[in-house]
Design a protein around this motif. Structure first.
Motif, short mmCIF file in Angstrom:
data_model
loop_
_atom_site.label_atom_id
_atom_site.label_comp_id
_atom_site.label_asym_id
_atom_site.label_seq_id
_atom_site.Cartn_x
_atom_site.Cartn_y
_atom_site.Cartn_z
N VAL A 124 0.83 -1.20 0.00
CA VAL A 124 0.00 0.00 0.00
C VAL A 124 0.86 1.25 0.00
N TRP A 125 1.88 1.28 0.87
CA TRP A 125 2.65 2.51 1.03
C TRP A 125 3.78 2.64 0.02
N ALA A 126 3.97 1.62 -0.81
CA ALA A 126 4.84 1.76 -1.97
C ALA A 126 4.04 2.15 -3.21
N GLY A 127 2.72 2.28 -3.05
CA GLY A 127 1.88 2.69 -4.15
C GLY A 127 1.53 1.57 -5.12
N ARG A 128 1.79 0.32 -4.72
CA ARG A 128 1.52 -0.81 -5.62
C ARG A 128 0.18 -1.49 -5.35
N MET A 129 -0.48 -1.09 -4.27
CA MET A 129 -1.75 -1.73 -3.90
C MET A 129 -2.72 -0.67 -3.40
N VAL A 130 -3.94 -0.74 -3.87
CA VAL A 130 -5.01 0.11 -3.35
C VAL A 130 -5.73 -0.70 -2.27
N PRO A 131 -5.80 -0.20 -1.03
CA PRO A 131 -6.30 -1.05 0.06
C PRO A 131 -7.80 -1.33 0.02
N ASP A 132 -8.53 -0.70 -0.92
CA ASP A 132 -9.95 -1.07 -1.05
C ASP A 132 -10.19 -1.96 -2.27
N ASP A 133 -9.11 -2.48 -2.86
CA ASP A 133 -9.20 -3.39 -4.01
C ASP A 133 -9.35 -4.82 -3.47
N ARG A 134 -10.55 -5.37 -3.57
CA ARG A 134 -10.79 -6.68 -2.96
C ARG A 134 -9.94 -7.77 -3.59
N GLU A 135 -9.67 -7.69 -4.89
CA GLU A 135 -8.84 -8.71 -5.52
C GLU A 135 -7.42 -8.66 -4.98
N ALA A 136 -6.90 -7.44 -4.78
CA ALA A 136 -5.56 -7.30 -4.21
C ALA A 136 -5.52 -7.82 -2.78
N VAL A 137 -6.59 -7.57 -2.03
CA VAL A 137 -6.66 -8.06 -0.65
C VAL A 137 -6.74 -9.58 -0.63
N GLU A 138 -7.54 -10.15 -1.53
CA GLU A 138 -7.62 -11.62 -1.61
C GLU A 138 -6.26 -12.20 -1.95
N ALA A 139 -5.53 -11.56 -2.87
CA ALA A 139 -4.20 -12.05 -3.22
C ALA A 139 -3.26 -11.99 -2.02
N ALA A 140 -3.38 -10.93 -1.21
CA ALA A 140 -2.55 -10.81 -0.01
C ALA A 140 -2.89 -11.90 1.00
N ILE A 141 -4.16 -12.22 1.13
CA ILE A 141 -4.59 -13.28 2.04
C ILE A 141 -3.96 -14.61 1.62
N VAL A 142 -4.06 -14.92 0.34
CA VAL A 142 -3.51 -16.18 -0.17
C VAL A 142 -2.00 -16.20 -0.01
N SER A 143 -1.34 -15.07 -0.32
CA SER A 143 0.12 -14.99 -0.21
C SER A 143 0.58 -15.25 1.22
N ALA A 144 -0.24 -14.83 2.20
CA ALA A 144 0.12 -15.01 3.61
C ALA A 144 -0.26 -16.37 4.15
N GLY A 145 -0.89 -17.21 3.31
CA GLY A 145 -1.26 -18.55 3.75
C GLY A 145 -2.69 -18.68 4.21
N GLY A 146 -3.51 -17.64 3.97
CA GLY A 146 -4.92 -17.70 4.36
C GLY A 146 -5.77 -18.28 3.25
N ALA A 147 -7.05 -18.48 3.54
CA ALA A 147 -7.99 -19.05 2.59
C ALA A 147 -8.78 -17.94 1.90
N ARG A 148 -8.84 -17.99 0.57
CA ARG A 148 -9.61 -17.01 -0.19
C ARG A 148 -11.11 -17.30 -0.15
N ALA A 149 -11.47 -18.58 -0.18
CA ALA A 149 -12.87 -18.98 -0.28
C ALA A 149 -13.69 -18.40 0.88
N GLY A 150 -14.74 -17.67 0.56
CA GLY A 150 -15.62 -17.11 1.57
C GLY A 150 -15.31 -15.68 1.92
N PHE A 151 -14.15 -15.16 1.49
CA PHE A 151 -13.80 -13.80 1.89
C PHE A 151 -14.75 -12.77 1.27
N GLY A 152 -15.13 -12.96 0.00
CA GLY A 152 -16.02 -12.01 -0.64
C GLY A 152 -17.34 -11.87 0.09
N ARG A 153 -17.90 -13.00 0.49
CA ARG A 153 -19.16 -12.98 1.25
C ARG A 153 -18.96 -12.28 2.59
#
Length: 210
Positions: A124-153
């Motif tokens: 976010v603070w390098a200007g590479r991610m908009v923190p209200d971009d749900r796809e970017a947030v989902e990618a961050a969740i997966v990158s950190a080892g979290g589960a994407r399924a269900g996050f949108g809901r």
């Protein structure tokens, strides 16, 4: 007195002060062996101030203060070697904060939450991610080892209430800004208190730094 081994850290990904506190907070946890418990504290957007005549004394003073705050933040970011792109407008961090709530909800381990917080703050603070971009947030969740399924809901239906409860919890402790830190019954607001927090977590040896 036994050493406290947990450090609760309340953060909001849109906060430049929380971004600057990330590295020192991680360093203290590593140095003392404390477990970092990251918690979202979604701050309300700042109220827009009444527009002033740009030539008025009030407007000039306000601009001087804003320029100084910007200079100070840039200075400390450069001192830490942080990739730093300061946004021209306040960021909307709802989705990114909800991502941290989601990681905690699915009982992701401390390492996963750590990885998510590091990734989102850096991007976010390098200007590479908009923190209200749900796809970017989902990618961050997966990158950190979290589960994407269900996050949108969760984001659409439950995140607002969950972030509100987390904010109420922080406010009940006395927090009104981030970063805020809780060690047992002690609450500290702001990264300026990190030396005292290190002293607490290090066993309170010697006089506390003031």
């Amino acid at each position: 007195m036994p050493r406290p081994r947990a450090l609760v850290a309340y953060i909001d990904f849109k906060s430049p002060q929380a971004r600057l506190a990330l590295g020192p907070t991680l360093a203290i946890a590593e140095e003392t062996g404390a477990a970092l418990d990251w918690r979202p504290f979604h701050l309300k957007p700042r109220l827009r101030r009444q527009e002033l005549d740009p030539a008025s004394r009030g407007a000039r003073h306000r601009q001087v203060r804003a320029d100084y705050r910007r200079w100070e933040l840039d200075f400390y970011a450069n001192r830490q070697g942080i990739e730093w792109v300061y946004p021209e407008a306040e960021l909307d961090s709802f989705a990114a904060n909800a991502g941290l709530a989601w990681m905690r909800r699915q009982d992701a381990g401390l390492r996963q939450c750590d990885a998510y917080v590091r990734h989102v703050f850096a991007e976010v603070w390098a200007g590479r991610m908009v923190p209200d971009d749900r796809e970017a947030v989902e990618a961050a969740i997966v990158s950190a080892g979290g589960a994407r399924a269900g996050f949108g809901r969760f984001l659409d239906r439950q995140a607002g209430a969950e972030l509100a409860r987390a904010a109420d919890e922080a406010c009940a402790l006395g927090a009104n800004d981030v970063p805020a830190y809780a060690i047992g019954d002690e609450l500290y607001i702001g990264r300026a208190h990190l030396p005292v927090i290190r002293w607490w977590l290090g066993g309170q040896v010697g006089e506390p730094p003031v």
